[in-house]
Design a protein around this motif. Structure first.
Motif, PDB file in Angstrom:
ATOM      1  N   GLN A   1      -2.031   3.547  -6.743  1.00 28.16           N
ATOM      2  CA  GLN A   1      -0.578   3.466  -6.736  1.00 28.16           C
ATOM      3  C   GLN A   1      -0.150   2.375  -5.775  1.00 28.16           C
ATOM      4  N   GLY A   2       1.094   1.912  -5.935  1.00 30.72           N
ATOM      5  CA  GLY A   2       1.625   0.919  -5.029  1.00 30.72           C
ATOM      6  C   GLY A   2       3.137   1.010  -4.969  1.00 30.72           C
ATOM      7  N   TYR A   3       3.704   0.503  -3.883  1.00 29.16           N
ATOM      8  CA  TYR A   3       5.154   0.477  -3.695  1.00 29.16           C
ATOM      9  C   TYR A   3       5.632  -0.919  -4.086  1.00 29.16           C
TER      10      TYR A   3
ATOM     11  N   MET B   1       7.480   3.690  -5.753  1.00 33.24           N
ATOM     12  CA  MET B   1       6.079   4.002  -6.017  1.00 33.24           C
ATOM     13  C   MET B   1       5.816   4.016  -7.518  1.00 33.24           C
TER      14      MET B   1
ATOM     15  N   GLU C   1      -6.869   1.347  -4.374  1.00 36.59           N
ATOM     16  CA  GLU C   1      -5.574   2.030  -4.482  1.00 36.59           C
ATOM     17  C   GLU C   1      -5.218   2.156  -5.961  1.00 36.59           C
TER      18      GLU C   1
ATOM     19  N   ARG D   1       0.848  -1.202   0.000  1.00 36.04           N
ATOM     20  CA  ARG D   1       0.000   0.000   0.000  1.00 36.04           C
ATOM     21  C   ARG D   1       0.883   1.252   0.000  1.00 36.04           C
ATOM     22  N   PRO D   2       0.518   2.283  -0.767  1.00 34.70           N
ATOM     23  CA  PRO D   2       1.383   3.454  -0.896  1.00 34.70           C
ATOM     24  C   PRO D   2       1.411   4.371   0.327  1.00 34.70           C
ATOM     25  N   ASN D   3       0.423   4.299   1.194  1.00 34.55           N
ATOM     26  CA  ASN D   3       0.320   5.237   2.303  1.00 34.55           C
ATOM     27  C   ASN D   3       1.001   4.750   3.583  1.00 34.55           C
TER      28      ASN D   3
END
Length: 136
Positions: free
Chosen positions: A57-59, A45, A55, A11-13
């Motif tokens: 975006q993603g890491y 990212m 979501e 998850r990006p956050n």
């Protein structure tokens, strides 16, 4: 041991601390079962091709390793449970890999990274040499 590569999306956050925690835990699962990490690459990212769990975006994290099948089973079990992992994909590259092949793979990864550094160093050396010529 078998040769695997796993790519997973977080998850990006989460923040850098949690990214590092998840990556370290993943590495520990592999190495605790007698596996060896050949290459770990944080892609960072990226925009997802389609929305996953709301979501966009993603890491991304890529890991190339040699490990017993039990380590991969445990790794994927943890990924299924953890809500911070959006997606994962594990691919078996070879049925068996020995210590000599692992060493060669690690040298190959180091060799791929080295030319980038030497090109930067060569550019800096050329600039220094041309500056010295101009001052003389």
């Amino acid at each position: 041991m078998r040769h695997y590569e796993t790519t997973y999306i977080l998850r990006p956050n989460l923040g850098e601390d949690q990214f590092t925690e998840i990556i370290d835990r993943t590495n520990a699962i592999i190495t605790d079962d007698g596996g060896t990490i050949i290459n770990l690459d944080r892609w960072g990212m990226k925009r997802l091709a389609y929305e996953i769990r709301k979501e966009v975006q993603g890491y991304y994290v890529y890991i190339n390793y040699a490990a017993p099948a039990a380590a991969v089973d445990e790794l994927e079990r943890i990924f299924r449970i953890d809500d911070r992992v959006l997606r994962y994909l594990t691919i078996k590259l070879a049925d068996s890999i020995d210590a000599e092949q692992i060493a060669r793979e690690m040298e190959l990864v180091a060799a791929e990274a080295a030319p980038e550094e030497t090109e930067e160093e060569a550019g800096a050396a050329e600039e220094t040499a041309s500056t010295e010529e101009k001052t003389e």
